[in-house]
Design a protein around this motif. Structure first.
Motif, PDB file in Angstrom:
ATOM      1  N   ALA A 157      10.111  18.399  14.959  1.00 55.60           N
ATOM      2  CA  ALA A 157       9.079  18.904  14.052  1.00 55.60           C
ATOM      3  C   ALA A 157       9.084  18.092  12.760  1.00 55.60           C
ATOM      4  O   ALA A 157      10.100  17.540  12.359  1.00 55.60           O
ATOM      5  N   VAL A 158       7.945  18.067  12.118  1.00 57.36           N
ATOM      6  CA  VAL A 158       7.829  17.379  10.840  1.00 57.36           C
ATOM      7  C   VAL A 158       8.458  18.258   9.757  1.00 57.36           C
ATOM      8  O   VAL A 158       8.080  19.406   9.586  1.00 57.36           O
ATOM      9  N   GLU A 182       0.858  -1.180   0.000  1.00 62.55           N
ATOM     10  CA  GLU A 182       0.000   0.000   0.000  1.00 62.55           C
ATOM     11  C   GLU A 182       0.893   1.229   0.000  1.00 62.55           C
ATOM     12  O   GLU A 182       2.034   1.182   0.455  1.00 62.55           O
ATOM     13  N   ILE A 183       0.383   2.333  -0.486  1.00 65.19           N
ATOM     14  CA  ILE A 183       1.145   3.579  -0.400  1.00 65.19           C
ATOM     15  C   ILE A 183       1.059   4.057   1.041  1.00 65.19           C
ATOM     16  O   ILE A 183      -0.029   4.194   1.595  1.00 65.19           O
ATOM     17  N   ILE A 184       2.216   4.257   1.636  1.00 65.88           N
ATOM     18  CA  ILE A 184       2.252   4.751   3.011  1.00 65.88           C
ATOM     19  C   ILE A 184       2.950   6.107   3.027  1.00 65.88           C
ATOM     20  O   ILE A 184       3.842   6.369   2.230  1.00 65.88           O
ATOM     21  N   THR A 185       2.503   6.956   3.919  1.00 64.63           N
ATOM     22  CA  THR A 185       3.070   8.284   4.083  1.00 64.63           C
ATOM     23  C   THR A 185       3.736   8.332   5.446  1.00 64.63           C
ATOM     24  O   THR A 185       3.068   8.197   6.465  1.00 64.63           O
ATOM     25  N   ILE A 186       5.046   8.521   5.446  1.00 61.67           N
ATOM     26  CA  ILE A 186       5.819   8.492   6.679  1.00 61.67           C
ATOM     27  C   ILE A 186       6.326   9.899   6.965  1.00 61.67           C
ATOM     28  O   ILE A 186       7.039  10.483   6.135  1.00 61.67           O
ATOM     29  N   PRO A 187       5.965  10.464   8.108  1.00 62.24           N
ATOM     30  CA  PRO A 187       6.483  11.797   8.426  1.00 62.24           C
ATOM     31  C   PRO A 187       7.973  11.733   8.749  1.00 62.24           C
ATOM     32  O   PRO A 187       8.438  10.819   9.426  1.00 62.24           O
TER      33      PRO A 187
END
Length: 185
Positions: free
Chosen positions: A59-60, A48-53
């Motif tokens: 802080a991001v 799956e497409i995952i979004t990792i900060p």
């Protein structure tokens, strides 16, 4: 007339012979029994497409987008308590959030082979055995905070000049738009 008939038979024989020999040489390369057995014991698991900060200094700083798929052993998958796809996604978040796998400040130091090996070893460690046999990278992207904010506000990325759409005749297609349609340039 007989000469024409013999020429036709000769052409048919040559054609059939060339097709036969080309099929003999064009067949798929033979794979060993061990390789065939290994392939039969593995299963492809789409990721799956995952979004990792990416977090630095509390802080991001941006987001790392990844889509990883896997080749896994069937018997290892059967022993898991939950679907492999969801387990892998959860473990990837555990492994990558806050880790230094990805150093966005130094993009030259990123080694894809090391990243794939670390993901494979980390997942196998979490899954309790040699379940994952190969990590396949389908997408890797990094978006900094400015790009994310621009996309969230509906602003397009910075492009020079849009290219006109040209039809098969070489004419600009936007010149033939139906009445009431808006041209992009």
């Amino acid at each position: 007339m007989l000469k024409l008939l013999l020429t036709g038979v000769w052409v048919c024989a040559v054609t059939l012979g060339s097709v036969y020999f080309s099929m003999q040489y064009a067949s798929a390369p033979a794979i060993s029994d061990a390789e065939a057995e290994r392939r039969a014991s593995e299963e492809y698991v789409p990721g799956e497409i995952i979004t990792i900060p990416v977090i630095e200094d509390g802080a991001v700083q941006g987001y790392f987008l990844a889509k990883l798929s896997f080749s896994a052993k069937r018997e290892g998958i059967a022993k898991l308590h939950a679907p492999l796809r969801q387990l892998v996604t959860s473990e990837l978040y555990d492994m990558l959030v806050g880790s230094k796998f990805i150093d966005v400040a130094d993009t030259g130091s990123f080694a894809l082979a090391d990243f794939k090996l670390a993901v494979k070893d980390g997942l196998n460690g979490k899954l309790g055995g040699e379940v994952i046999t190969e990590v396949l990278v389908e997408q890797l992207e990094y978006l900094n905070k400015e790009e994310v904010a621009r996309a969230a506000n509906g602003q397009a990325a910075r492009y020079e000049k849009p290219a006109p759409i040209v039809d098969r005749n070489g004419e600009v297609a936007s010149d033939k738009l139906p009445e009431g349609a808006v041209s992009a340039h």
